[in-house]
Design an enzyme around this catalytic site. Structure first.
Site, PDB file in Angstrom:
ATOM      1  N   HIS A 368     -47.136  69.919   2.268  1.00  0.00           N
ATOM      2  CA  HIS A 368     -46.266  70.134   1.109  1.00  0.00           C
ATOM      3  C   HIS A 368     -46.185  71.574   0.674  1.00  0.00           C
ATOM      4  O   HIS A 368     -45.178  72.014   0.133  1.00  0.00           O
ATOM      5  CB  HIS A 368     -46.666  69.202  -0.037  1.00  0.00           C
ATOM      6  CG  HIS A 368     -46.077  67.846   0.153  1.00  0.00           C
ATOM      7  ND1 HIS A 368     -46.786  66.808   0.689  1.00  0.00           N
ATOM      8  CD2 HIS A 368     -44.818  67.398  -0.023  1.00  0.00           C
ATOM      9  CE1 HIS A 368     -45.994  65.768   0.804  1.00  0.00           C
ATOM     10  NE2 HIS A 368     -44.795  66.090   0.377  1.00  0.00           N
ATOM     11  N   ARG A 475     -37.488  65.651  -5.506  1.00  0.00           N
ATOM     12  CA  ARG A 475     -38.901  65.246  -5.542  1.00  0.00           C
ATOM     13  C   ARG A 475     -39.409  65.409  -6.972  1.00  0.00           C
ATOM     14  O   ARG A 475     -39.851  66.489  -7.372  1.00  0.00           O
ATOM     15  CB  ARG A 475     -39.731  66.135  -4.612  1.00  0.00           C
ATOM     16  CG  ARG A 475     -39.453  65.936  -3.120  1.00  0.00           C
ATOM     17  CD  ARG A 475     -40.351  66.840  -2.295  1.00  0.00           C
ATOM     18  NE  ARG A 475     -40.439  66.486  -0.906  1.00  0.00           N
ATOM     19  CZ  ARG A 475     -39.776  67.109   0.083  1.00  0.00           C
ATOM     20  NH1 ARG A 475     -38.985  68.122  -0.195  1.00  0.00           N
ATOM     21  NH2 ARG A 475     -39.929  66.716   1.331  1.00  0.00           N
ATOM     22  N   ARG A 511     -36.133  60.712  -6.578  1.00  0.00           N
ATOM     23  CA  ARG A 511     -37.213  59.913  -6.007  1.00  0.00           C
ATOM     24  C   ARG A 511     -38.316  59.815  -7.058  1.00  0.00           C
ATOM     25  O   ARG A 511     -38.724  60.834  -7.617  1.00  0.00           O
ATOM     26  CB  ARG A 511     -37.758  60.578  -4.751  1.00  0.00           C
ATOM     27  CG  ARG A 511     -38.920  59.785  -4.178  1.00  0.00           C
ATOM     28  CD  ARG A 511     -39.414  60.376  -2.896  1.00  0.00           C
ATOM     29  NE  ARG A 511     -40.227  61.563  -3.127  1.00  0.00           N
ATOM     30  CZ  ARG A 511     -40.779  62.269  -2.150  1.00  0.00           C
ATOM     31  NH1 ARG A 511     -40.583  61.920  -0.896  1.00  0.00           N
ATOM     32  NH2 ARG A 511     -41.509  63.322  -2.409  1.00  0.00           N
ATOM     33  N   GLU A 613     -40.534  55.582   5.358  1.00  0.00           N
ATOM     34  CA  GLU A 613     -41.498  56.535   5.906  1.00  0.00           C
ATOM     35  C   GLU A 613     -42.760  55.825   6.380  1.00  0.00           C
ATOM     36  O   GLU A 613     -43.603  56.412   7.027  1.00  0.00           O
ATOM     37  CB  GLU A 613     -41.810  57.644   4.894  1.00  0.00           C
ATOM     38  CG  GLU A 613     -42.050  57.170   3.483  1.00  0.00           C
ATOM     39  CD  GLU A 613     -42.112  58.309   2.469  1.00  0.00           C
ATOM     40  OE1 GLU A 613     -42.214  59.482   2.856  1.00  0.00           O
ATOM     41  OE2 GLU A 613     -42.072  58.011   1.264  1.00  0.00           O
ATOM     42  N   ASN A 636     -41.119  63.242   7.698  1.00  0.00           N
ATOM     43  CA  ASN A 636     -42.421  63.928   7.593  1.00  0.00           C
ATOM     44  C   ASN A 636     -43.554  62.907   7.633  1.00  0.00           C
ATOM     45  O   ASN A 636     -44.481  63.002   8.430  1.00  0.00           O
ATOM     46  CB  ASN A 636     -42.531  64.720   6.289  1.00  0.00           C
ATOM     47  CG  ASN A 636     -41.423  65.729   6.133  1.00  0.00           C
ATOM     48  OD1 ASN A 636     -40.834  66.142   7.116  1.00  0.00           O
ATOM     49  ND2 ASN A 636     -41.142  66.128   4.913  1.00  0.00           N
ATOM     50  N   ASP A 637     -43.437  61.920   6.743  1.00  0.00           N
ATOM     51  CA  ASP A 637     -44.475  60.898   6.721  1.00  0.00           C
ATOM     52  C   ASP A 637     -44.333  59.935   7.896  1.00  0.00           C
ATOM     53  O   ASP A 637     -45.322  59.514   8.482  1.00  0.00           O
ATOM     54  CB  ASP A 637     -44.447  60.136   5.394  1.00  0.00           C
ATOM     55  CG  ASP A 637     -45.223  60.879   4.319  1.00  0.00           C
ATOM     56  OD1 ASP A 637     -46.369  61.285   4.612  1.00  0.00           O
ATOM     57  OD2 ASP A 637     -44.688  61.097   3.228  1.00  0.00           O
ATOM     58  N   ARG A 647     -50.281  64.806   8.751  1.00  0.00           N
ATOM     59  CA  ARG A 647     -49.275  65.863   8.731  1.00  0.00           C
ATOM     60  C   ARG A 647     -49.829  67.196   8.273  1.00  0.00           C
ATOM     61  O   ARG A 647     -49.235  68.238   8.497  1.00  0.00           O
ATOM     62  CB  ARG A 647     -48.079  65.452   7.871  1.00  0.00           C
ATOM     63  CG  ARG A 647     -48.369  65.363   6.379  1.00  0.00           C
ATOM     64  CD  ARG A 647     -47.255  64.639   5.660  1.00  0.00           C
ATOM     65  NE  ARG A 647     -46.363  65.522   4.950  1.00  0.00           N
ATOM     66  CZ  ARG A 647     -45.389  65.108   4.142  1.00  0.00           C
ATOM     67  NH1 ARG A 647     -45.159  63.821   3.970  1.00  0.00           N
ATOM     68  NH2 ARG A 647     -44.628  65.951   3.511  1.00  0.00           N
ATOM     69  N   CYS A 684     -34.149  62.666   5.285  1.00  0.00           N
ATOM     70  CA  CYS A 684     -34.471  63.724   4.315  1.00  0.00           C
ATOM     71  C   CYS A 684     -35.766  64.470   4.674  1.00  0.00           C
ATOM     72  O   CYS A 684     -36.248  65.273   3.889  1.00  0.00           O
ATOM     73  CB  CYS A 684     -34.547  63.170   2.903  1.00  0.00           C
ATOM     74  SG  CYS A 684     -35.856  61.981   2.662  1.00  0.00           S
TER      75      CYS A 684
HETATM   76  C1  PEP Z   1     -40.946  62.683   4.072  1.00  0.00           C
HETATM   77  O1  PEP Z   1     -42.030  62.106   4.078  1.00  0.00           O
HETATM   78  O2  PEP Z   1     -40.278  62.904   5.103  1.00  0.00           O
HETATM   79  C2  PEP Z   1     -40.360  63.153   2.818  1.00  0.00           C
HETATM   80  C3  PEP Z   1     -39.143  63.651   2.779  1.00  0.00           C
HETATM   81  O3  PEP Z   1     -41.106  63.086   1.694  1.00  0.00           O
HETATM   82  P1  PEP Z   1     -42.324  64.066   1.381  1.00  0.00           P
HETATM   83  O4  PEP Z   1     -42.241  65.201   2.351  1.00  0.00           O
HETATM   84  O5  PEP Z   1     -42.153  64.515  -0.021  1.00  0.00           O
HETATM   85  O6  PEP Z   1     -43.508  63.200   1.581  1.00  0.00           O
HETATM   86 MG    MG Z   2     -42.899  61.347   2.315  1.00  0.00          MG
END
Ligand code: PEP
Ligand code: MG
Length: 758
Positions: A368, A475, A511, A613, A636-637, A647, A684
């Protein structure tokens, strides 16, 4: 330090203390100092050289010709004294003239002296002078004597700074020139170029007082500081959330080992016995270790050395009470931040107008902190080995995160070449900026929705500058991360309303909070107070929100009120099973009913969606589809769960590729499952903001992307060059029979069609 050294140093320090407290001028203090040291060490010659106008000048001497004082001057790197300052190292020679660097200076009358020992006088890790002793008799000095000299050199650094005997800027410039340019390589985490000056996230502590007034009090201060430090390390270990974002156990174990190392404590105590303050004693021991380690050329040991440096710095911060990070210390406006790693909240504390870049020893693409930096438009280079060994506070840096390199202390020629690249990159940015009013449409006429990810009030301005189609992911937890306490409902309402006002007709997808994982909040912890072994898969996001439903209720009310009279898009993170969506929606329904009873203005329409995710949800999409209006794939997740690869673990940062058949087939399956259901699908995750990855996503049927603002221009430009039918056919072929290196294959395919994907 041996007992002899302790005593010798102590005697000298006691005398020096008196000298420093006396009212005489700086020159006569230095004259007395050389006498005192010479006498205590029974040395025929004792001399002090200090840096003045870039040269090392003889400032005081006992034993050499007095006429040479302020006359004998040497360049750094020249002669024995120059080489001590240049390499910041100690020399101990039985026969000075036999050393290759020896240079005879007749005006000093030193020809009769054979043995020579000298130590650098160091200020903020830079040599500002040298302290030397000489004897007629050819002999090597004992360790005891050298250690005493080193301790005295520390005290001298305080004296000469207090007496304004050196110009620190001079020393800084000189040391940059001295050490020369060096290039470091790393992993591009956020692309971009920056030129600036190194600022340590946790600055080295400035030691103001070196000679102790009360040795016993200093000893107590160190004991307390050690206790606190050990407590901190133990707590980190127990909470397993050490250094947010992937500090691994090995490091923690090493920290622990050093923190409890009796040898270290003993050496610090001995240094205190010799008359130093607690801070000076810690630094003194650290200097000594640094000097020893410099002689060992082993990268593993060098890594351990950084751990020890970290810890010594932590101890210094505790003992001196200088606890803040560079964010709280008035940042210069061309700062490039240096850290082992950072948490997202820590980065957000910085003034983004002044921060030009970030260089990390660790870091990974989807942690993050990197997402935040991307949103702030700050280039980040990660995984830079040996970073903190090479870069010093104040060093000029050229960060080229496009190429994955950084130049430390660059030469004029390199700066010029970099500036030219910088100018070209700005031109490219201008081209992208020029695409603001262009709608993203493929060559064969398919309209692609390009939206941005955001999280802070200021991010909304990016909608205007990029001409994006909306905010596909807001976010909301960022507001929680930047706040010291849980944001009150009114504050949340105000933010959401402001964001919607600023977005105007363009949609914003809010979100609900995704706290947990690498986004920890000090004021919101798990009930049992225990840390989690695996926070990314732990008590996080909707799981927190459903358990602490007051949190979700407050947020629901804030969102519903803020959207009074206009459409609202709500998205839930980390939904693993359909019932979680139902439970979260029920909270919104409850609040909606309440507002209706209160006769408040309600949203014109509410669209609900989920993030996909957690892979398990993909197996039950047919059940969920009728209840939702949209779904956004959080790659990402999703990637970390699909590959079982944390990650934010730096060791895994480069292991799995988004362009892998596993991910692409997975996403394609989701697209196919939802085909015809009326549920809008978007991606996203960070993946969608990269050109080659975006090409792959279009090829498997994705038509909506929500990406980091800086990627909007490049992605719009890419979209205009793609023929989706052609891309889809190619992807189908590749996914049916995956090539060994899909990335390479796709790059070649794109290059053959003149589609730039960098
Ligand atoms: C993701 O997990 O891809 C996402 C967009 O949310 P975050 O990166 O905030 O976990
Ligand atoms: Mg996520």
């Amino acid at each position: 330090m041996s007992i002899g050294a302790v005593e010798a140093a102590r005697t000298i320090l006691t005398s020096l203390h008196e000298v420093m407290a006396s009212r005489s001028n700086a020159q006569s203090k230095l004259n007395t100092v050389v006498e005192v040291i010479g006498e205590c060490l029974d040395s025929e010659v004792c001399s002090i050289y200090l840096l003045r106008e870039g040269m090392l000048e003889l400032f005081a001497t006992r034993g050499l010709a007095q006429e040479a004082v302020h006359v004998t001057r040497m360049a750094v790197g020249e002669g024995l004294v120059g080489s001590i300052a240049d390499r910041i190292e100690t020399l101990n020679l039985a026969e000075a003239a036999a050393h290759p660097d020896f240079m005879y200076r007749p005006e000093t009358g030193e020809d009769k002296f054979h043995s020579f020992a000298g130590v650098p006088i160091v200020r903020r890790e830079r040599a500002v002078g040298a302290l030397c002793v000489q004897h007629v008799e050819p002999r090597r000095y004992e360790e005891v004597e050298i250690e005493a000299l080193q301790t005295v050199a520390m005290v001298l650094s305080e004296l000469i700074v207090n007496a304004d005997l050196i110009d620190e800027e001079d020393a800084r410039a000189l040391s940059a020139a001295q050490t020369g340019p060096e290039q470091l390589r790393g992993l591009t985490l956020v692309k971009g170029l920056a030129s600036g000056v190194a600022v340590y996230h946790q600055p080295r502590v400035t030691i103001e007082h070196i000679v102790a007034e009360d040795t016993e009090a200093e000893r107590q201060r160190v004991i307390l500081a050690f206790d606190r430090m050990r407590e901190q390390i133990d707590r980190m270990a127990n909470q397993a959330e050490f250094g947010v974002g992937g500090e691994h156990e090995e490091v923690l174990e090493t920290y622990r080992m050093f923190a409890y190392d009796e040898g270290w404590t003993r050496r610090i105590n001995e240094a205190i016995d010799s008359g130093l303050t607690a801070e000076a004693a810690i630094e003194r021991v650290q200097q000594r270790t640094r000097m020893r380690m410099r002689q060992i050329d082993d990268p593993l040991l060098a890594d351990r050395m950084h751990d020890l440096e970290d810890l010594a710095n932590r101890l210094l911060r505790i003992v001196s009470g200088q606890l803040g990070t560079a964010a709280s210390m008035g940042l210069r406006n061309d700062a490039i931040l240096i850290a082992r790693n950072l948490g997202p909240a820590e980065l957000l504390e910085y003034d983004k107008r002044r921060l030009k870049g970030v260089i990390l020893e660790e870091g990974s693409l989807t942690s993050h902190v990197v997402i935040v930096a991307r949103a702030m438009g700050i280039p980040v280079l990660g995984r830079v080995r040996g970073l903190r060994g090479v870069v010093r506070e104040g060093d000029p840096l050229l960060l080229d995160a496009d190429q994955g390199t950084t130049m430390v202390r660059p030469s004029a020629g390199i700066v010029e070449a970099f500036d030219a690249r910088f100018a070209r990159s700005r031109e490219r940015q201008a081209v992208y900026a020029g695409m603001r009013d262009v709608q993203a449409t493929t060559r064969d006429g398919t309209r692609i929705n390009v939206m941005i990810n955001a999280g802070l009030r200021d991010d909304v301005a990016n909608l205007i500058t990029t001409g994006a189609d909306g905010i596909g992911l807001f976010r909301t937890e960022f507001q929680f991360l930047v706040s010291a306490t849980l944001p009150q409902r009114e504050k949340q309402t105000r933010l959401y309303r402001d964001v919607m006002d600023a977005a105007g007709d363009r949609p914003v997808v809010f979100r609900t909070v995704d706290i947990g994982g690498d986004k920890t909040l000090p004021y919101l912890r798990h009930d049992d107070g225990e840390g989690e072994e695996n926070p990314a898969m732990g008590w996080r996001a909707l799981r927190v929100a459903l358990e602490r439903d007051a949190l979700l209720k407050v947020q629901a009310r804030a969102l519903l009120e803020a959207a009074g009279g206009r459409p609202l898009n709500v998205m839930f993170p980390m939904v693993a099973e359909p019932w979680e969506f139902d439970a979260a929606k029920a909270v919104f329904d409850g609040q909606l009913a309440y507002l209706r009873r209160q006769k408040k203005q309600l949203p014109e329409a509410i669209r609900y969606g989920v993030m996909l995710e957690v892979p398990s949800l993909a197996e039950q999409l047919d059940l969920l589809a009728p209840k939702i209006q949209f779904l956004s794939i959080g790659t990402n997740d999703l990637t970390q769960f699909l590959f079982a690869a944390d990650r934010s673990n730096p060791k895994l940062a480069e292991r799995y590729d988004w362009l892998s058949p596993a991910i692409l087939r997975f996403v394609r399956r989701v697209v196919r499952t939802l085909d015809g259901t009326g549920v809008d699908i978007s991606v996203c995750g960070e993946m969608g903001g990269r050109r080659l990855e975006a090409l792959a996503l279009l090829g498997i049927g994705i038509r909506r992307l929500s990406i980091t603002p800086a990627a909007v221009g490049p992605i719009k430009e890419l979209v205009g060059k793609i023929d989706v039918a052609e891309a889809a056919a190619a992807m189908d072929g590749w996914l049916a029979a995956p090539p060994a290196d899909l990335r390479a294959e796709m790059s070649a395919w794109a290059a053959a069609r003149d589609i730039s994907v960098d």
